[in-house]
Enzyme design. Structure first.
Site, PDB file in Angstrom:
ATOM      1  N   ASP A  35      86.418 -11.037 -21.511  1.00 38.40           N
ATOM      2  CA  ASP A  35      87.636 -11.639 -21.048  1.00 38.40           C
ATOM      3  C   ASP A  35      89.048 -11.730 -21.571  1.00 38.40           C
ATOM      4  OD1 ASP A  35      89.835 -13.641 -20.759  1.00 38.40           O
ATOM      5  OD2 ASP A  35      88.512 -14.807 -19.291  1.00 38.40           O
ATOM      6  N   ASP A  36      90.826 -11.076 -21.199  1.00 39.60           N
ATOM      7  CA  ASP A  36      90.968 -10.462 -22.564  1.00 39.60           C
ATOM      8  C   ASP A  36      91.436  -9.597 -23.524  1.00 39.60           C
ATOM      9  OD1 ASP A  36      92.404 -12.593 -21.307  1.00 39.60           O
ATOM     10  OD2 ASP A  36      93.272 -13.168 -23.030  1.00 39.60           O
ATOM     11  N   CYS A  77      93.107 -13.257 -15.311  1.00 38.95           N
ATOM     12  CA  CYS A  77      92.161 -13.894 -14.750  1.00 38.95           C
ATOM     13  C   CYS A  77      91.368 -13.896 -13.549  1.00 38.95           C
ATOM     14  CB  CYS A  77      92.015 -14.917 -15.830  1.00 38.95           C
ATOM     15  SG  CYS A  77      91.889 -14.848 -17.717  1.00 38.95           S
ATOM     16  N   HIS A 135      86.321 -16.707 -11.395  1.00 39.45           N
ATOM     17  CA  HIS A 135      87.797 -17.739 -11.810  1.00 39.45           C
ATOM     18  C   HIS A 135      88.129 -18.039 -10.526  1.00 39.45           C
ATOM     19  CE1 HIS A 135      90.393 -18.987 -15.067  1.00 39.45           C
ATOM     20  NE2 HIS A 135      90.707 -19.978 -13.928  1.00 39.45           N
ATOM     21  N   HIS A 308      91.603  -7.897 -17.661  1.00 41.47           N
ATOM     22  CA  HIS A 308      93.371  -6.688 -18.193  1.00 41.47           C
ATOM     23  C   HIS A 308      93.120  -6.897 -18.989  1.00 41.47           C
ATOM     24  CE1 HIS A 308      93.236 -11.262 -19.467  1.00 41.47           C
ATOM     25  NE2 HIS A 308      93.247 -11.585 -17.971  1.00 41.47           N
TER      26      HIS A 308
END
Length: 483
Positions: A35-36, A77, A135, A308
């Site tokens: 994530d991120d 997300c 998510h 992303h």
């Protein structure tokens, strides 16, 4: 007697081999997602590539095909994960932001829509998911075992950075590494790899980190001395040539990004992000090591991706939710036994939407007719094979749901359309930072015209679905009208 013993031993050995061979009749899948996590460790991020301590992900990248120009379908997300896990693009589902009401999407409610886990479950696979994988949208019945992600508790005295509360904080955590939730998710994935399986499996493990807040053990901070931190290159008047809607996306002057920079804590923030990146690399490395030690190492394909990108001050922005390079560029790596060769690097522009059809083809499965994206198998076999870009990204304003913003990353550059009229174009070969908007430069008129034709038209793109907040507002307005 010795001959009899030897014969029995041979029979036992043969049966053991036969049982092990049953695990190799069909390919397993190890699906890893962070994530991120931005693209700083890639070679084209030359200011950071050698400074990001991520030996495990680099090893994975070198063992198969590393896609250095992969892009998300949505720089947020929930819409990103909804898109690549359902196979339905945001400009068809209407899901562009976290707050939107997913169950109102007609495109996602079609009977034919099948989650990636569901495709494998339907075809006889056992399915396991641990940590942050989906998510908001998920067909939970398609998991044999699923344990979602949890955030680690904030350390005593938080916020530690003293700039903001909630997510926007960083500092050493009070937990041991073993007590952290991403570590626990990795432990569960490792346990699956240590079991004997009678059926092929689809195993997914997702880390919550490096999503903010960046709380990891002090050891990881110490790997990045502050005096060795390299900050992103920033341009003071970077927003001057943007159309109004693009300026709104950036958060603009006075944003949290500016607060970090003006407070003198920019290096501390970058240090914390890198420290959390290395913690994440360690957890994925543990899972990959478990695969190497298992009987499934030669019969399991691995895909690693990030949902992303991430800004750390560029364009006066922090975190994601933009259509510039920092928000949209992702990591994507594939290792498929018998298909990929070690050391493969593809510079073709691809999308996370391409993952679903790729895994389906590699495993000999028929995907539903609702999926978007294209199989990357030709590029897995020949990383520089001819390829027409599929790297399209969608976004909508966080407070409005009137229209979608759409961007395409292409060999010609980046073209972005905000609603019906506002546009950007960057010649990324000369301007990799996307500092100069060339939309009105007649030199690029032909390129802009071509790129306009490659993305969903303003009238064709699905209108963003309302958020729960806007729905509440609509209900309130209805009640007022009744009165």
């Amino acid at each position: 007697m010795n001959k009899i013993y030897f014969a029995l031993l041979l029979i036992v050995f043969s049966v053991g081999v036969a049982r092990a061979d049953t695990a190799y009749e069909q390919m397993n899948v190890l699906f890893l997602v962070a994530d991120d996590l931005n693209s700083w460790m890639l070679e084209d991020a030359d200011r950071y590539a050698g400074k990001v301590i991520a030996p495990n992900l680099r090893k994975l990248a070198g063992s198969g095909v590393n896609f250095t120009r992969a892009y998300t379908a949505a720089p947020v997300c929930s819409p990103s994960r909804t898109a690549f896990f359902s196979g339905v693009a945001p400009w068809k589902s209407g899901i562009y932001n976290n707050a939107q009401i997913i169950n109102e999407s007609e495109a996602l409610n079609q009977d034919a829509v099948l989650s990636l886990a569901g495709l494998f479950k339907k075809n006889g696979y056992d399915t396991f998911g641990y940590g942050k994988i989906t998510h908001g949208w998920d067909q939970k019945e398609h998991w044999d075992e699923h344990v979602g992600h949890k955030r680690d508790p904030a350390p005593p005295g938080a916020p530690l950075a003293k700039l903001s509360g909630g997510e926007q904080d960083w500092g050493p955590i009070h937990l041991t590494e073993e007590q952290m939730n991403d570590t626990g998710g990795a432990n569960k994935a490792i346990a699956v790899l240590e079991k004997q399986h009678d059926k092929p499996f689809f195993l997914a493990y997702g880390s919550f980190n490096p999503h903010m807040p960046w709380y990891v053990p002090q050891t990881y901070f110490e790997m990045y001395p502050l005096d060795q931190i390299v900050l992103p290159e920033l341009k003071e008047n970077d927003l001057d040539d943007l159309p109004p809607l693009a300026k709104a996306v950036s958060d603009g002057l006075g944003s949290f990004a500016d607060k970090v920079i003006k407070s003198g804590k920019h290096k501390e923030a970058v240090q914390a992000y890198l420290a959390t990146t290395t913690y994440v690399d360690t957890q994925f490395g543990r899972v990959l090591d478990a695969l190497e030690k298992s009987p499934y190492k030669n019969n399991t394909m691995v895909v690693f991706l990030t949902d992303h990108g991430f800004h750390l001050g560029e364009k006066h922005h922090w975190q994601k939710t933009t259509l510039w390079e920092e928000g949209t560029h992702t990591l994507l790596m594939f290792r498929a036994p018998g298909v990929t060769k070690a050391g493969g690097v593809s510079q073709r522009f691809v999308s996370l939407m391409d993952i679903y059809p790729t895994l389906a083809e590699l495993c000999g499965l028929t995907p539903p007719t609702t999926i978007d994206g294209r199989s990357l198998v030709p590029l897995l076999k020949a990383p520089n094979a001819p390829w027409e870009s599929t790297a399209i990204t969608g976004l909508c304003d966080k407070t409005k749901t009137d229209f979608a913003y759409i961007s395409i990353r292409h060999e010609l550059g980046r073209y972005t359309r905000y609603g019906a009229e506002e546009e950007e174009f960057y010649d990324t070969t000369k301007d990799p930072h996307e500092w100069t908007n060339q939309i009105d430069n007649p030199k690029y008129a032909t390129s802009v015209k071509k790129l306009r034709g490659l993305i969903p038209g303003f009238e064709d793109a699905a209108q963003p679905l309302p958020s729960a907040l806007t729905k509440e507002r609509r209900e309130t307005q209805k009640e007022k009208k009744k009165k």
